[in-house]
Scaffold this active site. Structure first.
Site, short mmCIF file in Angstrom:
data_model
loop_
_atom_site.label_atom_id
_atom_site.label_comp_id
_atom_site.label_asym_id
_atom_site.label_seq_id
_atom_site.Cartn_x
_atom_site.Cartn_y
_atom_site.Cartn_z
N GLU A 85 44.50 -9.91 1.47
CA GLU A 85 43.40 -10.33 2.26
C GLU A 85 43.23 -11.99 2.30
O GLU A 85 42.15 -12.59 2.72
CB GLU A 85 42.05 -9.89 1.50
CG GLU A 85 42.03 -8.15 1.97
CD GLU A 85 41.90 -8.18 3.72
OE1 GLU A 85 41.25 -8.61 4.35
OE2 GLU A 85 43.09 -7.36 4.09
N ARG A 113 62.51 -29.74 14.46
CA ARG A 113 63.18 -30.06 15.58
C ARG A 113 62.74 -31.73 15.98
O ARG A 113 63.25 -32.59 16.69
CB ARG A 113 62.58 -29.55 16.97
CG ARG A 113 62.92 -27.94 16.54
CD ARG A 113 62.28 -27.11 18.01
NE ARG A 113 63.10 -27.31 19.03
CZ ARG A 113 62.69 -27.96 20.01
NH1 ARG A 113 61.64 -28.74 20.09
NH2 ARG A 113 63.24 -28.31 21.37
N PRO A 151 45.21 -17.70 9.69
CA PRO A 151 44.54 -17.36 10.80
C PRO A 151 43.14 -18.33 10.93
O PRO A 151 42.90 -18.66 12.20
CB PRO A 151 44.17 -15.94 10.93
CG PRO A 151 44.77 -15.36 9.71
CD PRO A 151 44.99 -16.24 8.79
N ASP A 201 61.33 -31.38 26.35
CA ASP A 201 61.08 -30.15 26.32
C ASP A 201 59.81 -29.36 26.75
O ASP A 201 58.86 -30.33 26.84
CB ASP A 201 61.33 -29.48 24.77
CG ASP A 201 62.70 -29.65 24.20
OD1 ASP A 201 63.47 -29.80 25.31
OD2 ASP A 201 62.78 -29.44 23.06
N1 ADE Z 1 48.83 -15.57 8.26
C1 ADE Z 1 48.35 -14.35 8.95
N2 ADE Z 1 48.11 -14.55 10.22
C2 ADE Z 1 48.41 -15.87 10.34
C3 ADE Z 1 48.25 -16.61 11.57
N3 ADE Z 1 47.93 -16.25 12.72
N4 ADE Z 1 48.77 -17.91 11.46
C4 ADE Z 1 49.08 -18.60 10.25
N5 ADE Z 1 49.19 -17.79 9.12
C5 ADE Z 1 48.82 -16.61 9.34
#
Ligand code: ADE
Length: 246
Positions: A127, A165, A100, A180
């Site tokens: 984590e 793709r 994230p 697309d």
């Molecule tokens: N691992 C956990 N959440 C994630 C996300 N939103 N994007 C990429 N990898 C992740």
């Protein structure tokens, strides 16, 4: 088929859950692309590279806190098993860690990643992973959105789908992915098929007119209208109120 030829793009996925990739890589478009030799896939079980009797891959974070962190030595061994230093030096291999904290995946990034013959995808869990692995082996950290998933396997599959793709031949020779949604920075126009009337709603006349220029104009207008209404961020980036064809 491309007999004897290397795939145009190979994914090496480092994961603790290789079984989660089965239906995805065997089914649908990915399965066909693999059978046609366009896309290669290999899952690497990170746990196979643990060196202790219990096959330990993680430990608690230094400094305290919740959860477990994947060890850098185990990850590094797993990565080394697929790393090709020559390809890397030639810019033909990229290591991507799904997290994230990464750069947001969008159509432009997907298109750029499709240009690499090999992508090593690292799926974290718990984590996260020890930062020293990220610093020494990872080229790019990628996020699929502002939400936290329990592991990198779904994000890796999303990335593989979005990237594949763009590999020539994967979505069919005749079809261009360029029309697309989001290509050209606009959402897609609405689509209709049979029956011509459904629940009292008729297919727009223009689509039945056979006038291709008119249809193209209508679709472009729909793309612009939808983008303006639903995604003001994209609309601004597109250069609103620029009109189609400009
Ligand atoms: N691992 C956990 N959440 C994630 C996300 N939103 N994007 C990429 N990898 C992740």
């Amino acid at each position: 088929m491309q007999p004897g030829r290397a795939p145009l793009l190979t994914f090496n996925v480092l994961t603790l859950f290789p079984e989660l990739f089965g239906p995805f890589v065997d089914g649908s478009i990915m399965g066909r692309a693999r059978r046609n030799g366009l896309i290669g896939f290999q899952a690497v079980q990170i746990r196979d590279f643990a060196t202790d009797r219990h096959h330990t891959v993680d430990d608690s974070p230094f400094g305290g806190g919740e959860g477990m962190v994947l060890r850098p030595d185990v990850l590094h061994s797993a990565w080394t098993s697929v790393d090709a230093p020559d390809s890397r030096a030639k810019g033909e291999q990229l290591t991507v860690y799904l997290s994230p904290q990464g750069r947001a995946l969008d159509a432009n990034l997907a298109k750029r990643l499709a240009g690499f013959p090999r992508l090593i995808l690292v799926c974290g869990h718990y984590e996260g992973v020890d930062e020293r692995f990220v610093e020494s082996c990872v080229d790019l950290e990628v996020s699929i959105g502002d939400y936290v998933l329990t592991g990198g396997e779904l994000p890796a599959q999303v990335l593989m789908d979005a990237v594949s793709r763009w590999v020539p031949g994967v979505v069919g020779k005749e079809r261009s992915v360029a029309g697309d949604s989001l290509e050209g920075g606009l959402l897609k126009y609405p689509q209709y098929t049979k029956p011509r009337e459904y629940l009292g709603r008729a297919v727009p006349d223009v689509l039945l007119s056979g006038n291709h220029a008119e249809i193209a104009r209508w679709r472009q207008e729909q793309r612009e209208r939808r983008t303006e209404a639903r995604r003001p961020d994209l609309w601004t980036a597109y250069g609103a109120p620029r009109k189609g064809g400009a």
